[in-house]
Design a protein around this motif. Sequence first.
Motif, PDB file in Angstrom:
ATOM      1  N   MET A 143       0.847  -1.202   0.000  1.00 35.37           N
ATOM      2  CA  MET A 143       0.000   0.000   0.000  1.00 35.37           C
ATOM      3  C   MET A 143       0.883   1.253   0.000  1.00 35.37           C
ATOM      4  O   MET A 143       0.627   2.208  -0.745  1.00 35.37           O
ATOM      5  CB  MET A 143      -0.900   0.016   1.231  1.00 35.37           C
ATOM      6  N   GLN A 144       1.916   1.245   0.815  1.00 36.58           N
ATOM      7  CA  GLN A 144       2.829   2.390   0.836  1.00 36.58           C
ATOM      8  C   GLN A 144       3.446   2.598  -0.548  1.00 36.58           C
ATOM      9  O   GLN A 144       3.597   3.732  -1.009  1.00 36.58           O
ATOM     10  CB  GLN A 144       3.939   2.154   1.863  1.00 36.58           C
ATOM     11  N   GLY A 145       3.804   1.481  -1.190  1.00 36.08           N
ATOM     12  CA  GLY A 145       4.385   1.577  -2.534  1.00 36.08           C
ATOM     13  C   GLY A 145       3.408   2.177  -3.529  1.00 36.08           C
ATOM     14  O   GLY A 145       3.776   3.022  -4.356  1.00 36.08           O
ATOM     15  N   VAL A 146       2.149   1.774  -3.436  1.00 35.20           N
ATOM     16  CA  VAL A 146       1.129   2.300  -4.355  1.00 35.20           C
ATOM     17  C   VAL A 146       0.970   3.809  -4.158  1.00 35.20           C
ATOM     18  O   VAL A 146       0.987   4.592  -5.122  1.00 35.20           O
ATOM     19  CB  VAL A 146      -0.222   1.586  -4.137  1.00 35.20           C
ATOM     20  N   PHE A 147       0.844   4.225  -2.897  1.00 32.70           N
ATOM     21  CA  PHE A 147       0.658   5.658  -2.645  1.00 32.70           C
ATOM     22  C   PHE A 147       1.893   6.452  -3.084  1.00 32.70           C
ATOM     23  O   PHE A 147       1.780   7.581  -3.569  1.00 32.70           O
ATOM     24  CB  PHE A 147       0.353   5.904  -1.163  1.00 32.70           C
ATOM     25  N   ALA A 148       3.072   5.849  -2.940  1.00 33.57           N
ATOM     26  CA  ALA A 148       4.299   6.534  -3.378  1.00 33.57           C
ATOM     27  C   ALA A 148       4.323   6.678  -4.893  1.00 33.57           C
ATOM     28  O   ALA A 148       4.712   7.731  -5.429  1.00 33.57           O
ATOM     29  CB  ALA A 148       5.531   5.772  -2.882  1.00 33.57           C
ATOM     30  N   ILE A 149       3.907   5.632  -5.593  1.00 37.13           N
ATOM     31  CA  ILE A 149       3.849   5.713  -7.073  1.00 37.13           C
ATOM     32  C   ILE A 149       2.905   6.842  -7.482  1.00 37.13           C
ATOM     33  O   ILE A 149       3.234   7.666  -8.353  1.00 37.13           O
ATOM     34  CB  ILE A 149       3.368   4.371  -7.665  1.00 37.13           C
ATOM     35  N   TRP A 150       1.751   6.897  -6.857  1.00 35.92           N
ATOM     36  CA  TRP A 150       0.762   7.924  -7.227  1.00 35.92           C
ATOM     37  C   TRP A 150       1.285   9.322  -6.903  1.00 35.92           C
ATOM     38  O   TRP A 150       1.035  10.266  -7.654  1.00 35.92           O
ATOM     39  CB  TRP A 150      -0.562   7.650  -6.500  1.00 35.92           C
ATOM     40  N   GLN A 151       1.995   9.453  -5.784  1.00 32.92           N
ATOM     41  CA  GLN A 151       2.590  10.767  -5.483  1.00 32.92           C
ATOM     42  C   GLN A 151       3.552  11.167  -6.598  1.00 32.92           C
ATOM     43  O   GLN A 151       3.529  12.309  -7.080  1.00 32.92           O
ATOM     44  CB  GLN A 151       3.357  10.713  -4.145  1.00 32.92           C
ATOM     45  N   LEU A 152       4.394  10.242  -7.013  1.00 26.26           N
ATOM     46  CA  LEU A 152       5.446  10.580  -7.984  1.00 26.26           C
ATOM     47  C   LEU A 152       4.895  10.724  -9.396  1.00 26.26           C
ATOM     48  O   LEU A 152       5.488  11.403 -10.233  1.00 26.26           O
ATOM     49  CB  LEU A 152       6.553   9.515  -7.927  1.00 26.26           C
TER      50      LEU A 152
END
Lengths: 179, 456
Positions: B403-412
């Motif tokens: 989940m953290q990875g997904v939110f990080a992808i969306w931020q970037l």
Amino acid sequence: MSDARREETLGGFVVHGVPFPVETDPDALAFLKRMTPIQIEQQYSITYLHSYGQDSPWFAGASNKKLLASREPDSGYTYATPRGHDMYTGRETEWIDVTDRKATVHAFTVCYFGSEEFLPDTPFVLALIEYEGVNTLFLTRLIGLDHTQASLEWIGREVQPRFLRNSKLKPTDVYFVPA
Amino acid sequence: MRPVYALSGGVSKFAKARPDKTFQAIVKEAYDYAIADIGIDFPTFTRAVDGSVASYFSDHFSRQLMAGIMAQDYLGLVPKPSHRVEGGGATGGLCFQEAWKSIASGHMDVCAAYGFETMSHVETWKGNEFIALASDVSWDYPVGGFYSGYYAMMVTRHMKEYGTTVEQMAAVSVKNHLNAYHNPYAQKRNRYTIDDVRNSPMVAWPLTRLDICVMSDGAAAVIFASEEGVERLEAAGAEIPRPLVQVTGIGRGTDAMRMSDRPHVDYETFMQDYATDQERATEETRDHYRALWERGTRYPGVHSFRAGRTAGNMAYKHAGITDPLAELDFVELHDAYTSSELQTYEDLGLCRYGEGGAFAASGKAFMPGIDYGLDLTSDPVCPVNPSGGLIACGHPVGATGLMQGVFAIWQLQNTIGKHFGDETLQVADARRGAIHSHAGTGTYVTVSILEREGNR
């Protein structure tokens, strides 16, 4: 609005018969996609034959009111919670008796909730204990302090071991009280 | 190692309970979202993907061994290669990195990482018991196995040594809950005050219910690819946004299973083995640490997570980061407890050891543009847990690190607005971020760095 609510529990009646369409016509089958899920209870319990292995002498010691620790023979690095082998040299450790060492509270908490097994014990005080001249800590229950008065002042306080008269062969055969 | 790109991700709605679907179908929600987000259909992606990595923490929660292959089967991925990873609370972070390795090593060109947990199948206190079985069953569990108790002991030591306060911890809870107010995937979306946090039921002194994350049902998935994998997917019709998001650094650390066994090293050993390059570089910081040691601090003891420091240092070196606070635009870290967020600021070098409490309450880790109702002394510098973190999003263990990875992808990708339906949590011009996943009392910790391609 109040958020008060009754505690949810499992259990209840055994139900025979589940609502289902009388006819499996296309409309009825399509309606099955709109059903709420069926949930059932599944019981699971097991008894393990757990071995303390190389740590067994510690439990024998506690049963006889002796608090043991393990020490690397050459470096003298000492573990309050026993380890069969030293993490730095890999060598086998030796047993020492630390029953009469000065002991202090290193860290603590008061558990108001807990795992299901320990809920009946709450509130209870968990503490990590330092023994004088020992390099690592020991996790234990701390008895005899008023949990409602929990304070950082408890850290550093001198404590002493007490042993259960009727050993349970668990690490809780020893607990600590204020010295 | 060759470049690895994190192309897309998906997250199921995290909830207290999801009896509407089995765990396989919950995973498919997240997986389908990730596939749809690169504009490709299910059969085409199935043909293009080389394999997968699955993550879930506990067989106990679902009373099902081999749940990984059941998800693989349901996703239509058999007979492609897969394996399950497990490492307590860090399970999802380990999964993220294992998928990265599959690509970086050249073993795969397209790899799907998916993780899940369905924790609602047992009652809360039985769930706590299952989790506590992740502590040593000879020595720790029988004394009163309860992770909230373990973390509470750690923070009482932090408070004693560093003067950390419960109000500083509560500021983390206020921040993360209010961030989550703007995140539709979050389980808890509430506005709280410091008093609300302190007045909620005491769980393990000094941690209250609002200092602690909740159990959840949920799943998350991330799609990784090499350059060749990106080309393959695009040839099959995928629409992959540019600039790509690249995973430029990974790091991992471990520590003794029993926190009682953690060492207490001297100043010289700390500076040599654990200090960041940044910390070693200035006399003022060396003086800060000398003063701590003169007052009795030893490292890591039970107040600090050596595994987190090790993982952070490794990931920073890999990614070429020397000043994390200045060089990271956001961090999604493992805040199972407000105390562990504060401790992790220190481990990750966002501030020095001993300063996590002040950092937490300063405002530096808050989002700009949100009124938290707090008297913050600093402007935001590096938002931490802009999503709301575990405390507000929930913690379905095997899914959390992903989940953290997904939110990080969306931020970037600058697509938080698209996925959340709300721009509030988009970090402006986010170019580089870190995700941090942590297993019980800091036994396994992973740190991964993601950045927009061409950032440097």
